[in-house]
Design a protein around this motif. Structure first.
Motif, PDB file in Angstrom:
ATOM      1  N   UNK A 274       0.811  -1.217   0.000  1.00 24.24           N
ATOM      2  CA  UNK A 274       0.000   0.000   0.000  1.00 24.24           C
ATOM      3  C   UNK A 274       0.843   1.266   0.000  1.00 24.24           C
ATOM      4  N   UNK A 275       2.105   1.122  -0.359  1.00 20.82           N
ATOM      5  CA  UNK A 275       2.911   2.296  -0.646  1.00 20.82           C
ATOM      6  C   UNK A 275       3.941   2.699   0.387  1.00 20.82           C
ATOM      7  N   UNK A 276       4.012   2.009   1.540  1.00 19.41           N
ATOM      8  CA  UNK A 276       5.015   2.368   2.536  1.00 19.41           C
ATOM      9  C   UNK A 276       6.379   1.854   2.104  1.00 19.41           C
ATOM     10  N   UNK A 277       7.407   2.582   2.457  1.00 17.60           N
ATOM     11  CA  UNK A 277       8.770   2.102   2.245  1.00 17.60           C
ATOM     12  C   UNK A 277       9.163   1.217   3.423  1.00 17.60           C
ATOM     13  N   UNK A 278      10.284   0.526   3.289  1.00 16.34           N
ATOM     14  CA  UNK A 278      10.750  -0.325   4.383  1.00 16.34           C
ATOM     15  C   UNK A 278      11.059   0.521   5.622  1.00 16.34           C
ATOM     16  N   UNK A 279      11.619   1.724   5.397  1.00 16.24           N
ATOM     17  CA  UNK A 279      11.915   2.616   6.526  1.00 16.24           C
ATOM     18  C   UNK A 279      10.629   3.042   7.232  1.00 16.24           C
ATOM     19  N   UNK A 280       9.609   3.387   6.457  1.00 13.03           N
ATOM     20  CA  UNK A 280       8.324   3.772   7.055  1.00 13.03           C
ATOM     21  C   UNK A 280       7.673   2.591   7.767  1.00 13.03           C
ATOM     22  N   UNK A 281       7.856   1.412   7.214  1.00 11.19           N
ATOM     23  CA  UNK A 281       7.356   0.207   7.873  1.00 11.19           C
ATOM     24  C   UNK A 281       7.989   0.054   9.244  1.00 11.19           C
ATOM     25  N   UNK A 282       9.298   0.292   9.317  1.00 11.04           N
ATOM     26  CA  UNK A 282       9.990   0.211  10.595  1.00 11.04           C
ATOM     27  C   UNK A 282       9.480   1.230  11.595  1.00 11.04           C
ATOM     28  N   UNK A 283       9.215   2.434  11.128  1.00  3.96           N
ATOM     29  CA  UNK A 283       8.679   3.478  12.011  1.00  3.96           C
ATOM     30  C   UNK A 283       7.322   3.063  12.561  1.00  3.96           C
ATOM     31  N   UNK A 284       6.458   2.573  11.683  1.00 10.03           N
ATOM     32  CA  UNK A 284       5.110   2.183  12.108  1.00 10.03           C
ATOM     33  C   UNK A 284       5.159   1.054  13.122  1.00 10.03           C
ATOM     34  N   UNK A 285       5.955   0.041  12.854  1.00 11.36           N
ATOM     35  CA  UNK A 285       6.012  -1.105  13.756  1.00 11.36           C
ATOM     36  C   UNK A 285       6.725  -0.777  15.061  1.00 11.36           C
ATOM     37  N   UNK A 286       7.645   0.195  15.019  1.00  2.39           N
ATOM     38  CA  UNK A 286       8.321   0.588  16.256  1.00  2.39           C
ATOM     39  C   UNK A 286       7.340   1.193  17.249  1.00  2.39           C
ATOM     40  N   UNK A 287       6.265   1.790  16.746  1.00  3.02           N
ATOM     41  CA  UNK A 287       5.258   2.395  17.623  1.00  3.02           C
ATOM     42  C   UNK A 287       4.663   1.328  18.533  1.00  3.02           C
TER      43      UNK A 287
ATOM     44  N   UNK B  64      20.437  -9.976  20.373  1.00  2.00           N
ATOM     45  CA  UNK B  64      19.744 -10.849  19.433  1.00  2.00           C
ATOM     46  C   UNK B  64      18.481 -10.187  18.890  1.00  2.00           C
ATOM     47  N   UNK B  65      17.974  -9.156  19.558  1.00  2.00           N
ATOM     48  CA  UNK B  65      16.803  -8.463  19.048  1.00  2.00           C
ATOM     49  C   UNK B  65      16.988  -7.961  17.629  1.00  2.00           C
ATOM     50  N   UNK B  66      18.212  -7.543  17.305  1.00  2.00           N
ATOM     51  CA  UNK B  66      18.486  -7.069  15.954  1.00  2.00           C
ATOM     52  C   UNK B  66      18.406  -8.218  14.953  1.00  2.00           C
ATOM     53  N   UNK B  67      18.879  -9.403  15.347  1.00  2.00           N
ATOM     54  CA  UNK B  67      18.815 -10.552  14.462  1.00  2.00           C
ATOM     55  C   UNK B  67      17.389 -10.990  14.189  1.00  2.00           C
ATOM     56  N   UNK B  68      16.520 -10.794  15.176  1.00  2.00           N
ATOM     57  CA  UNK B  68      15.139 -11.231  15.016  1.00  2.00           C
ATOM     58  C   UNK B  68      14.410 -10.450  13.930  1.00  2.00           C
ATOM     59  N   UNK B  69      14.826  -9.206  13.716  1.00  2.00           N
ATOM     60  CA  UNK B  69      14.211  -8.419  12.652  1.00  2.00           C
ATOM     61  C   UNK B  69      14.399  -9.118  11.316  1.00  2.00           C
ATOM     62  N   UNK B  70      15.594  -9.693  11.122  1.00  2.00           N
ATOM     63  CA  UNK B  70      15.922 -10.299   9.834  1.00  2.00           C
ATOM     64  C   UNK B  70      15.008 -11.470   9.501  1.00  2.00           C
ATOM     65  N   UNK B  71      14.853 -12.398  10.450  1.00  2.00           N
ATOM     66  CA  UNK B  71      14.111 -13.600  10.080  1.00  2.00           C
ATOM     67  C   UNK B  71      12.626 -13.531  10.403  1.00  2.00           C
ATOM     68  N   UNK B  72      12.189 -12.500  11.112  1.00  2.00           N
ATOM     69  CA  UNK B  72      10.759 -12.385  11.382  1.00  2.00           C
ATOM     70  C   UNK B  72      10.076 -11.358  10.502  1.00  2.00           C
ATOM     71  N   UNK B  73      10.706 -10.228  10.291  1.00  2.00           N
ATOM     72  CA  UNK B  73      10.058  -9.131   9.589  1.00  2.00           C
ATOM     73  C   UNK B  73      10.584  -8.948   8.170  1.00  2.00           C
ATOM     74  N   UNK B  74      11.887  -9.021   8.004  1.00  2.00           N
ATOM     75  CA  UNK B  74      12.463  -8.748   6.692  1.00  2.00           C
ATOM     76  C   UNK B  74      12.435  -9.957   5.773  1.00  2.00           C
ATOM     77  N   UNK B  75      12.279 -11.159   6.333  1.00  2.00           N
ATOM     78  CA  UNK B  75      12.286 -12.352   5.485  1.00  2.00           C
ATOM     79  C   UNK B  75      11.178 -12.324   4.435  1.00  2.00           C
ATOM     80  N   UNK B  76       9.904 -12.024   4.800  1.00  2.00           N
ATOM     81  CA  UNK B  76       8.877 -11.970   3.752  1.00  2.00           C
ATOM     82  C   UNK B  76       9.175 -10.920   2.683  1.00  2.00           C
TER      83      UNK B  76
END
Length: 404
Positions: free
Chosen positions: A35-48, A239-251
């Motif tokens: 729906x038009x969000x960038x990966x950076x904007x996705x990170x901002x939204x999910x960080x909330x 390890x929190x940083x690693x979790x981003x890779x296989x949970x959020x960025x993998x898809x």
């Protein structure tokens, strides 16, 4: 209520709680991008979501004591349904931020009251002879129920996306609509199935909020005195940083390799189910590993291998390699979680009510969104072992054990 009846109700409510999670896992990162969000904007939204959870976990910690378990579980279900609907309708960054904020409210309210209700009900039932054993078996079956529910939800999500019953343009939103309907069904089920005597409740919410700073300071002092808990927090932080890779960025990476987000979301359904199967295999392998090597040796080796599999996912040049890396990562992640659980058990006598501090900072600092796979209660480490009453204590997310 008899112990078996309570357990049946508990597991049914758990299944209704986690089935929606399985539905949205394959599309949670892909829908905003579509729906038009960038990966950076996705990170901002999910960080909330992480920020909302961080600020609400402790103030809401006394809600189930003050109001009862049942009202809090109902409130969590309503917040979940609102979050799913908001995600399905969101078209802008602001709308997705609202959706993730609602998800944060849901996660904060959902941290423990259902598990605590089960533990309390068993201990209050005089017909149950082996209360500790009943609780332990119930919580073990709860973990299995969570895994099966998420796996089934993920497969159903993949089927719905492949079929696209409402058109290709809205196929990624369909799992959210179904999840919202199931969340409302869960609210109805809770209203019918959760029996609770709230006559002895006192209005302790204000006291809980006022006592929040003291709890935070007590947890910080505990970390300075316990090298075990400090080590666990540091492990989770990094390890929190690693979790981003296989949970959020993998898809997202899978969509890049396949060239189509809908196709990636459809594939993520069975892949997620398979990952949960590998997670169970990883956890089951821990006792075998500990028979040959020490806890420290196994823990260090698993973390190194885990980091290696995440790197392999990043280097994979095709979808098969990426999926293989994800399956291996999930197996190692679950095994590492079991090791962390064992380590937390070793120090539980010191501060069972503060064990939920482990992993909180990692969740806020290192992860885009909290994992939806596992239910962590804030009611103390001992709940899962059957020797704690499960009263709602203060906690920050209750992520004692990393992984699904």
């Amino acid at each position: 209520m008899r112990g078996a009846t309570v357990q049946t109700r508990f597991l049914l409510l758990a299944a209704l709680r986690w089935l929606p999670t399985g539905l949205i896992v394959p599309v949670v990162a892909l829908l905003p991008l579509d729906r038009g969000l960038s990966v950076a904007e996705l990170g901002v939204a999910f960080a909330v979501q992480g920020v909302v959870v961080l600020f609400l976990e402790l103030p809401t910690g006394g809600l189930s004591d003050a109001l009862g378990r049942k009202p809090v579980v109902i409130a969590a279900g309503l917040a979940a349904a609102a979050s799913y609907v908001a995600f399905a309708l969101a078209q802008t960054l602001t709308a997705f931020i609202v959706a993730t904020a609602l998800s944060g409210v849901f996660r904060a309210l959902d941290s423990g009251p259902l598990n605590a209700w089960f533990v309390d009900s068993v201990h209050d039932d005089r017909t149950v002879v082996d209360r500790s054993g009943t609780v332990a078996r119930g919580l073990s079956r709860y973990a299995s129920t969570v895994g099966v529910s998420i796996a089934l939800g993920a497969v159903l999500s993949g089927v719905l996306i492949s079929v696209s019953p409402f058109g290709r343009s809205e196929s990624l939103a369909v799992p959210y609509w179904i999840a919202a309907a199931i969340a409302l069904l869960q609210v109805i089920a809770v209203a019918v199935l959760m029996d609770e005597d709230r006559s002895g409740r006192t209005a302790g919410l204000i006291a809980s909020v006022v006592g929040t700073p003291g709890v935070i300071l007590a947890g910080a002092r505990l970390l300075t005195r316990s090298r075990v808990l400090l080590a666990l927090v540091m492990v989770e932080l990094f390890w929190g940083f690693g979790m981003i890779a296989f949970e959020t960025l993998m898809p997202i990476r899978l969509a890049e390799l396949l060239g189509d987000r809908d196709h990636a979301a459809a594939v993520m359904g069975p892949v997620t189910a398979a990952a949960w199967g590998m997670s169970a295999v990883g956890a089951a392998a821990v006792p075998l590993l500990l028979r040959r090597w020490s806890l420290v040796q196994v823990s260090v080796a698993l973390r190194i291998l885990q980091g290696g599999t995440v790197v392999a996912m990043g280097l994979a040049l095709g979808p098969i390699g990426l999926v293989a890396g994800l399956l291996a990562t999930y197996a190692l992640h679950s095994a590492s979680g079991a090791i962390c659980d064992i380590a937390a058990r070793a120090g539980r006598q010191r501060a069972p009510r503060h064990c939920a501090l482990v992993g909180v900072d990692a969740d806020a600092a290192g992860r885009i969104h909290r994992r939806h796979r596992a239910g962590r209660d804030r009611d103390g480490c001992l709940d899962r072992y059957g020797d704690h009453r499960g009263r709602s204590g203060p906690g920050l997310g209750g992520t004692v054990v990393p992984g699904a």
